[in-house]
Design a protein around this motif. Structure first.
Motif, PDB file in Angstrom:
ATOM      1  N   GLY A  21      50.869  46.990  45.998  1.00 29.63           N
ATOM      2  CA  GLY A  21      51.531  45.710  46.216  1.00 29.63           C
ATOM      3  C   GLY A  21      50.584  44.604  46.636  1.00 29.63           C
ATOM      4  O   GLY A  21      50.733  43.454  46.213  1.00 29.63           O
ATOM      5  N   HIS A  22      49.586  44.935  47.432  1.00 32.51           N
ATOM      6  CA  HIS A  22      48.640  43.922  47.909  1.00 32.51           C
ATOM      7  C   HIS A  22      47.755  43.393  46.786  1.00 32.51           C
ATOM      8  O   HIS A  22      47.176  42.322  46.895  1.00 32.51           O
ATOM      9  CB  HIS A  22      47.777  44.497  49.044  1.00 32.51           C
ATOM     10  N   GLN A  23      47.654  44.130  45.674  1.00 37.70           N
ATOM     11  CA  GLN A  23      46.828  43.704  44.546  1.00 37.70           C
ATOM     12  C   GLN A  23      47.611  42.938  43.483  1.00 37.70           C
ATOM     13  O   GLN A  23      47.016  42.316  42.606  1.00 37.70           O
ATOM     14  CB  GLN A  23      46.183  44.928  43.879  1.00 37.70           C
ATOM     15  N   LEU A  24      48.920  42.979  43.564  1.00 41.34           N
ATOM     16  CA  LEU A  24      49.753  42.341  42.541  1.00 41.34           C
ATOM     17  C   LEU A  24      49.855  40.842  42.772  1.00 41.34           C
ATOM     18  O   LEU A  24      49.792  40.377  43.918  1.00 41.34           O
ATOM     19  CB  LEU A  24      51.165  42.940  42.579  1.00 41.34           C
ATOM     20  N   PRO A  25      50.034  40.073  41.701  1.00 43.57           N
ATOM     21  CA  PRO A  25      50.310  38.642  41.863  1.00 43.57           C
ATOM     22  C   PRO A  25      51.597  38.473  42.666  1.00 43.57           C
ATOM     23  O   PRO A  25      52.498  39.311  42.618  1.00 43.57           O
ATOM     24  CB  PRO A  25      50.494  38.138  40.424  1.00 43.57           C
ATOM     25  N   SER A  26      51.691  37.407  43.410  1.00 42.08           N
ATOM     26  CA  SER A  26      52.813  37.229  44.334  1.00 42.08           C
ATOM     27  C   SER A  26      54.174  37.265  43.627  1.00 42.08           C
ATOM     28  O   SER A  26      55.135  37.823  44.163  1.00 42.08           O
ATOM     29  CB  SER A  26      52.656  35.942  45.138  1.00 42.08           C
ATOM     30  N   ALA A  27      54.279  36.681  42.445  1.00 43.80           N
ATOM     31  CA  ALA A  27      55.561  36.689  41.719  1.00 43.80           C
ATOM     32  C   ALA A  27      55.950  38.111  41.316  1.00 43.80           C
ATOM     33  O   ALA A  27      57.118  38.505  41.425  1.00 43.80           O
ATOM     34  CB  ALA A  27      55.483  35.799  40.486  1.00 43.80           C
ATOM     35  N   THR A  28      54.980  38.891  40.867  1.00 45.51           N
ATOM     36  CA  THR A  28      55.235  40.281  40.480  1.00 45.51           C
ATOM     37  C   THR A  28      55.606  41.112  41.699  1.00 45.51           C
ATOM     38  O   THR A  28      56.534  41.932  41.651  1.00 45.51           O
ATOM     39  CB  THR A  28      53.989  40.875  39.782  1.00 45.51           C
ATOM     40  N   ARG A  29      54.888  40.900  42.808  1.00 41.65           N
ATOM     41  CA  ARG A  29      55.178  41.631  44.040  1.00 41.65           C
ATOM     42  C   ARG A  29      56.590  41.295  44.524  1.00 41.65           C
ATOM     43  O   ARG A  29      57.347  42.179  44.923  1.00 41.65           O
ATOM     44  CB  ARG A  29      54.147  41.321  45.119  1.00 41.65           C
ATOM     45  N   LYS A  30      56.959  40.019  44.450  1.00 42.28           N
ATOM     46  CA  LYS A  30      58.294  39.607  44.877  1.00 42.28           C
ATOM     47  C   LYS A  30      59.368  40.263  44.008  1.00 42.28           C
ATOM     48  O   LYS A  30      60.379  40.745  44.522  1.00 42.28           O
ATOM     49  CB  LYS A  30      58.419  38.082  44.830  1.00 42.28           C
ATOM     50  N   GLN A  31      59.140  40.298  42.709  1.00 43.98           N
ATOM     51  CA  GLN A  31      60.098  40.934  41.798  1.00 43.98           C
ATOM     52  C   GLN A  31      60.218  42.434  42.109  1.00 43.98           C
ATOM     53  O   GLN A  31      61.320  42.983  42.133  1.00 43.98           O
ATOM     54  CB  GLN A  31      59.654  40.729  40.352  1.00 43.98           C
ATOM     55  N   LEU A  32      59.093  43.082  42.381  1.00 40.20           N
ATOM     56  CA  LEU A  32      59.096  44.498  42.713  1.00 40.20           C
ATOM     57  C   LEU A  32      59.837  44.754  44.031  1.00 40.20           C
ATOM     58  O   LEU A  32      60.614  45.701  44.149  1.00 40.20           O
ATOM     59  CB  LEU A  32      57.656  45.010  42.788  1.00 40.20           C
ATOM     60  N   GLU A  33      59.615  43.878  45.015  1.00 42.61           N
ATOM     61  CA  GLU A  33      60.318  44.003  46.300  1.00 42.61           C
ATOM     62  C   GLU A  33      61.827  43.860  46.112  1.00 42.61           C
ATOM     63  O   GLU A  33      62.608  44.564  46.748  1.00 42.61           O
ATOM     64  CB  GLU A  33      59.808  42.951  47.288  1.00 42.61           C
TER      65      GLU A  33
END
Length: 125
Positions: A70-82
């Motif tokens: 998660g810390h390596q993902l772009p913020s938009a992708t991380r938000k979608q994953l969350e």
């Protein structure tokens, strides 16, 4: 083992050799057992692993992905994953609550036998 709390057992009474499906409801009874009643464990029934549904497996997969990368993902992708993990979390919580408990067969000192009793109702001597 000792009973951790007072118990009241009520319902249909079966002969030991009868199967549980043979209940006719003709005989009913009630029995009270006091906390502190001692007994000996005759058998421990370990819970069998419950099968995970697709939503539970997906929750575990996405949660692991989020924790590991998660810390390596772009913020938009991380938000979608969350958000995906959050939407699957109620199913995961329900799965954990449904986990089977350890049960025991205990022969109490007074001669009664409690079979398939939750281990949580007993304390160690």
């Amino acid at each position: 083992m000792k009973l951790a709390a007072d118990l009241r057992l009520a319902g249909s009474v079966l002969l030991a050799e009868d199967s549980p499906e043979a209940t006719t409801g003709a005989v009913a009874g009630s029995l009270s057992l006091a906390s502190g009643t001692g007994g000996t464990v005759e058998r421990v029934n370990e819970p069998q692993q419950q099968e995970q549904g697709p939503d539970v497996r997906e929750y575990l997969r996405l949660k692991s992905l989020l924790e590991d990368f998660g810390h390596q993902l772009p913020s938009a992708t991380r938000k979608q994953l969350e958000e995906q993990v959050g939407s699957l979390e109620p199913g995961w919580i329900a799965h954990q609550e449904e986990q089977l408990h350890v049960t025991v067969r205990v022969r109490l000192d007074n001669g009664f036998v409690l079979d398939d009793a939750l281990v949580e109702i007993f304390t160690s001597d």
